[in-house]
Write a protein that holds these residues in place. Structure first.
Motif, PDB file in Angstrom:
ATOM      1  N   LEU A 113       2.540   9.757  -0.263  1.00  0.00           N
ATOM      2  CA  LEU A 113       1.556   9.166  -0.772  1.00  0.00           C
ATOM      3  C   LEU A 113       0.244   9.848   0.412  1.00  0.00           C
ATOM      4  O   LEU A 113      -1.086   9.930  -0.204  1.00  0.00           O
ATOM      5  N   GLU A 114       0.245   9.637   1.443  1.00  0.00           N
ATOM      6  CA  GLU A 114      -0.453  10.009   2.307  1.00  0.00           C
ATOM      7  C   GLU A 114      -0.499  11.222   2.619  1.00  0.00           C
ATOM      8  O   GLU A 114      -1.933  11.049   2.488  1.00  0.00           O
ATOM      9  N   GLU A 115       0.005  11.826   1.967  1.00  0.00           N
ATOM     10  CA  GLU A 115      -0.045  13.118   2.815  1.00  0.00           C
ATOM     11  C   GLU A 115      -1.395  13.739   1.034  1.00  0.00           C
ATOM     12  O   GLU A 115      -1.960  14.782   1.243  1.00  0.00           O
ATOM     13  N   LYS A 116      -0.812  13.552  -0.090  1.00  0.00           N
ATOM     14  CA  LYS A 116      -1.437  13.577  -1.393  1.00  0.00           C
ATOM     15  C   LYS A 116      -3.213  13.193  -1.281  1.00  0.00           C
ATOM     16  O   LYS A 116      -4.056  13.454  -1.411  1.00  0.00           O
ATOM     17  N   GLU A 125      -5.805   4.539  -8.568  1.00  0.00           N
ATOM     18  CA  GLU A 125      -5.134   3.669  -8.240  1.00  0.00           C
ATOM     19  C   GLU A 125      -3.959   4.295  -7.570  1.00  0.00           C
ATOM     20  O   GLU A 125      -3.404   3.359  -6.738  1.00  0.00           O
ATOM     21  N   ASP A 126      -4.412   5.533  -6.968  1.00  0.00           N
ATOM     22  CA  ASP A 126      -3.237   5.698  -4.885  1.00  0.00           C
ATOM     23  C   ASP A 126      -4.563   4.547  -4.368  1.00  0.00           C
ATOM     24  O   ASP A 126      -3.011   4.342  -3.320  1.00  0.00           O
ATOM     25  N   VAL A 127      -5.039   4.629  -4.099  1.00  0.00           N
ATOM     26  CA  VAL A 127      -5.724   3.487  -3.349  1.00  0.00           C
ATOM     27  C   VAL A 127      -5.459   2.637  -2.546  1.00  0.00           C
ATOM     28  O   VAL A 127      -5.181   1.907  -2.393  1.00  0.00           O
ATOM     29  N   THR A 128      -4.676   1.892  -4.646  1.00  0.00           N
ATOM     30  CA  THR A 128      -4.587   0.633  -4.731  1.00  0.00           C
ATOM     31  C   THR A 128      -2.928   0.563  -4.323  1.00  0.00           C
ATOM     32  O   THR A 128      -2.667  -0.572  -3.028  1.00  0.00           O
TER      33      THR A 128
END
Ligand SMILES: [Zn+2]
Ligand SMILES: [Zn+2]
Length: 206
Positions: A113-116, A125-128
Motif C-alpha cells: 500500500l505504501e508503494e502504491k 479508500e487507500d488513504v483511509t
C-alpha cells in the motif's frame, strides 16, 4: 482500543506534526533509556545519543531528551535501523537499544500500500486504509511491553566528547566558507568535503 497519550508524547506529536509508529518507537526508546539509566542521573550527567536512522523517531528523541542535532548531543548515522545508543557524556557508559523483529511492522499488505501511494495518485479508500493501518501500529507499539518491542544491552564507549567547532576557513577549491573541522587535504590543497567528493567520488567523514 484507545490509549492515554502522555504529555511527553503529546509534546513530541505537536512538534512532529502527527502521531505515527516511528515517533512512538523513538518515544518508547527514550522512556526505556530513562528507566534503565535513571532520570536523575540523566539530568545530572547529561546524555549523548547516537541514532541509526533518520525517521520520525528523531523528533521524539529531540523533544523528550533535549539532545538535538544542533547542540551536538544527538548524532545520526542513517543506516535505516531503529537502533539507539544513549550514553552519559561524562563516563561513556550507557545503553544500546534495538527494535525487535515485529511482524506487524513488516506486513506485505502495508508495504504494498505504501508503494502504491508513493507512485500513484491515491484513492480515498487507500488513504483511509493507510490511516487505519498506521493507527493500529501506533496502538500496538503503545500497548506492548518494553521487552516485546526492544532488546537492549549495557555499553561503554571510549570517548564521547562533544566538541563545538565554529571556526570557518575558505575552501581552496570552491571558495566556500566551511567549518574548519570539515576540511581535508587533496592534491596539495585544503578543500571542503563537497569538493573532495566531487574530485574523488569518495565521502570524507568527520
Ligand atoms: Zn511521523
Ligand atoms: Zn569546496
Amino acid at each position: 482500543m484507545f490509549f492515554v497519550v502522555s504529555i511527553e508524547l503529546k509534546t513530541a506529536c505537536d512538534f512532529h506534526g502527527h502521531l505515527c509508529p516511528d515517533l512512538v518507537i523513538g518515544y518508547r526508546a527514550c522512556k526505556l533509556a530513562e528507566k534503565i539509566l535513571g532520570g536523575e542521573r540523566i539530568k545530572h550527567d547529561g546524555l549523548v545519543i547516537v541514532a541509526y536512522n533518520s525517521t520520525s523517531a528523531i523528533d521524539a528523541i529531540q523533544t523528550l531528551t533535549g539532545c538535538t542535532v544542533g547542540n551536538r548531543a544527538l548524532q545520526i548515522i542513517d543506516w535505516g535501523k531503529h537502533k539507539y545508543v544513549f550514553i552519559f557524556e561524562s563516563s561513556g557508559e550507557g545503553i544500546e537499544i534495538s527494535l525487535r523483529d515485529q511482524d506487524f511492522l513488516s506486513s506485505e499488505e502495508y508495504n504494498a500500500l505504501e508503494e502504491k501511494m508513493n507512485c500513484n495518485p491515491s484513492t480515498t479508500e487507500d488513504v483511509t486504509l493507510y490511516k487505519k493501518m498506521i493507527d493500529e501500529r501506533v496502538n500496538r507499539l503503545l500497548s506492548a511491553t518494553d521487552d516485546e518491542i526492544f532488546s537492549y544491552r549495557m555499553v561503554k564507549l571510549q570517548s564521547v566528547r562533544r566538541e563545538v567547532i565554529t571556526g570557518l576557513v575558505r575552501c581552496e577549491r570552491c571558495g566556500d566558507m566551511v567549518l574548519r573541522s570539515h576540511m581535508t587535504r587533496a592534491s596539495g590543497k585544503t578543500i571542503c568535503y563537497e569538493c573532495f567528493h566531487k574530485e574523488t567520488g569518495m565521502m570524507e567523514n568527520n
